[in-house]
Design a protein around this motif. Structure first.
Motif, PDB file in Angstrom:
ATOM      1  N   THR A  12      39.192 -22.309  -4.092  1.00 36.42           N
ATOM      2  CA  THR A  12      38.687 -22.876  -2.829  1.00 36.42           C
ATOM      3  C   THR A  12      39.754 -22.802  -1.739  1.00 36.42           C
ATOM      4  O   THR A  12      39.488 -22.337  -0.627  1.00 36.42           O
ATOM      5  N   LYS A  13      40.964 -23.220  -2.055  1.00 40.87           N
ATOM      6  CA  LYS A  13      42.055 -23.187  -1.077  1.00 40.87           C
ATOM      7  C   LYS A  13      42.393 -21.755  -0.684  1.00 40.87           C
ATOM      8  O   LYS A  13      42.614 -21.455   0.507  1.00 40.87           O
ATOM      9  N   MET A  55      40.459 -19.112  -0.634  1.00 40.34           N
ATOM     10  CA  MET A  55      39.426 -18.534   0.227  1.00 40.34           C
ATOM     11  C   MET A  55      39.415 -19.196   1.605  1.00 40.34           C
ATOM     12  O   MET A  55      39.182 -18.530   2.623  1.00 40.34           O
ATOM     13  N   GLU A  56      39.661 -20.502   1.653  1.00 46.93           N
ATOM     14  CA  GLU A  56      39.753 -21.172   2.962  1.00 46.93           C
ATOM     15  C   GLU A  56      40.871 -20.554   3.795  1.00 46.93           C
ATOM     16  O   GLU A  56      40.687 -20.274   4.994  1.00 46.93           O
ATOM     17  N   GLU A  57      42.019 -20.336   3.172  1.00 50.12           N
ATOM     18  CA  GLU A  57      43.154 -19.753   3.890  1.00 50.12           C
ATOM     19  C   GLU A  57      42.869 -18.301   4.289  1.00 50.12           C
ATOM     20  O   GLU A  57      43.194 -17.878   5.406  1.00 50.12           O
ATOM     21  N   THR A  58      42.264 -17.541   3.386  1.00 44.09           N
ATOM     22  CA  THR A  58      41.948 -16.141   3.666  1.00 44.09           C
ATOM     23  C   THR A  58      40.972 -16.017   4.832  1.00 44.09           C
ATOM     24  O   THR A  58      41.175 -15.210   5.750  1.00 44.09           O
ATOM     25  N   ILE A  59      39.932 -16.801   4.802  1.00 49.37           N
ATOM     26  CA  ILE A  59      38.918 -16.759   5.861  1.00 49.37           C
ATOM     27  C   ILE A  59      39.516 -17.154   7.208  1.00 49.37           C
ATOM     28  O   ILE A  59      39.297 -16.481   8.223  1.00 49.37           O
ATOM     29  N   ALA A  60      40.297 -18.231   7.223  1.00 49.45           N
ATOM     30  CA  ALA A  60      40.924 -18.673   8.477  1.00 49.45           C
ATOM     31  C   ALA A  60      41.899 -17.623   8.994  1.00 49.45           C
ATOM     32  O   ALA A  60      41.944 -17.333  10.205  1.00 49.45           O
ATOM     33  N   MET A  81      31.631 -18.476  -0.553  1.00 53.71           N
ATOM     34  CA  MET A  81      32.381 -18.910   0.626  1.00 53.71           C
ATOM     35  C   MET A  81      32.438 -17.807   1.685  1.00 53.71           C
ATOM     36  O   MET A  81      32.396 -18.091   2.891  1.00 53.71           O
ATOM     37  N   ASP A 135      29.087 -17.944   3.464  1.00 50.24           N
ATOM     38  CA  ASP A 135      29.039 -19.086   4.388  1.00 50.24           C
ATOM     39  C   ASP A 135      29.872 -18.834   5.640  1.00 50.24           C
ATOM     40  O   ASP A 135      29.530 -19.305   6.732  1.00 50.24           O
ATOM     41  N   ALA A 136      30.953 -18.069   5.499  1.00 50.56           N
ATOM     42  CA  ALA A 136      31.841 -17.803   6.638  1.00 50.56           C
ATOM     43  C   ALA A 136      31.302 -16.711   7.559  1.00 50.56           C
ATOM     44  O   ALA A 136      31.757 -16.574   8.698  1.00 50.56           O
TER      45      ALA A 136
END
Length: 300
Positions: free
Chosen positions: A205-206, A208-213, A258, A261-262
């Motif tokens: 989760t972390k 993918m959050e960092e990758t997407i941002a 994710m 969703d992004a």
């Protein structure tokens, strides 16, 4: 991503020497990829397969030590032209491999429409070798370097321009097998890499959050290049270069969910499925399930 999808098969097994990966596109189709995506409401156009030269054995270029250089370059040039055509039709290019050398053509076709393309490289390997650093001369270990403009001109100039991507626009996820030359190039170019150590420590989760941002901040669109050997061999056994200790099936589903969703993925390829090494088409079925999650399939 709610638009037409064009599926392109690339039965390429010339980027390495373990035969069978050319049957990957057929295995994925047999696993029901079109039906699965149509059930999600997409209009799917199966464009058939790119014609790839068939060779009984690898031919090594005397000057460069690269295997099947001419045939790999020709196949990728055809793929690049097909991807360009599909994007002009405003469809999502979904490429079925084939070995990972086909990413050279995919990225050449995609980046032609976006000079600031982002790339997620979901793989156990960095694929950042060159003729000088590669222990084998297999081109499937070089597509990311080629796309950066590093490598033989017959490969780097596919599509008529070079480079295709910037190093700061790349995120590698799942790396656990890197050659020394690849490590040096990653450090030299400042490429963002999440190894299995980071995935274990931070969680998917972390990551993918960092990758997407990270990619949203600096790119216009993002290509996903997913090698099935990024997953653990216990869950994706039908690959030519398995590496123990990989990403789990569930973690991979989460990553795809994710990304959906992004709403950042604009093209994708799923590669290195070898039915000869598989168990009842298990790896192709995993690939189709992950594609389904990437395009929005959810339990509720």
């Amino acid at each position: 991503m709610k638009k037409g999808i064009s599926i392109i098969g690339v039965p390429m097994d010339l980027g390495q020497t373990r035969r069978g990966v050319d049957m990957g596109p057929s295995a994925i189709r047999y696993a029901g990829v079109s039906e699965r995506l149509e059930n999600l409401g997409y209009v799917v156009h199966d464009e058939g397969d790119i014609r790839v030269e068939i060779k009984e054995r690898a031919q090594t270029d005397i000057d460069t030590n690269l295997k099947n250089l001419k045939a790999v370059a020709e196949g990728n040039e055809k793929l690049s032209e097909k991807i360009d055509e599909i994007i002009r039709l405003n469809r999502f290019p979904l490429v079925l491999g084939g070995d990972h050398s086909i990413a050279i053509g995919t990225l050449a076709g995609v980046a032609k429409h976006d000079g600031n393309l982002g790339v997620i490289w979901y793989d156990a390997h960095g694929d950042l070798n060159t003729a000088e650093t590669s222990p084998s001369g297999n081109i499937h270990g070089m597509p990311l370097a080629v796309s950066l403009g590093i490598g033989h001109p017959a490969l780097t100039n596919i599509g008529g321009y070079c480079p295709k991507v910037k190093p700061e626009n790349i995120v590698i996820i799942g790396a656990r097998s890197l050659d020394e030359g690849e490590r040096e190039l990653i450090k030299e170019k400042g490429i963002k890499v999440y190894t299995m150590h980071e995935i274990d420590r931070l969680g998917m989760t972390k990551i993918m959050e960092e990758t997407i941002a990270y990619l949203k901040e600096r790119t216009n669109s993002v290509h996903l290049s997913l090698d099935l050997d990024g997953l653990d061999p216990a869950e994706a056994p039908g690959v030519g270069t398995p590496v123990a200790g990989g990403i789990s099936y569930r973690e991979s589903h989460l990553a795809m969910e994710m990304l959906f969703d992004a709403s950042i993925i604009t093209s994708a390829e799923f590669v290195e499925i070898n039915p000869i090494l598989d168990e009842r088409n298990k790896t192709a079925a995993v690939a189709v399930a992950l594609m389904s999650s990437l395009f929005g399939d959810k339990l509720l």
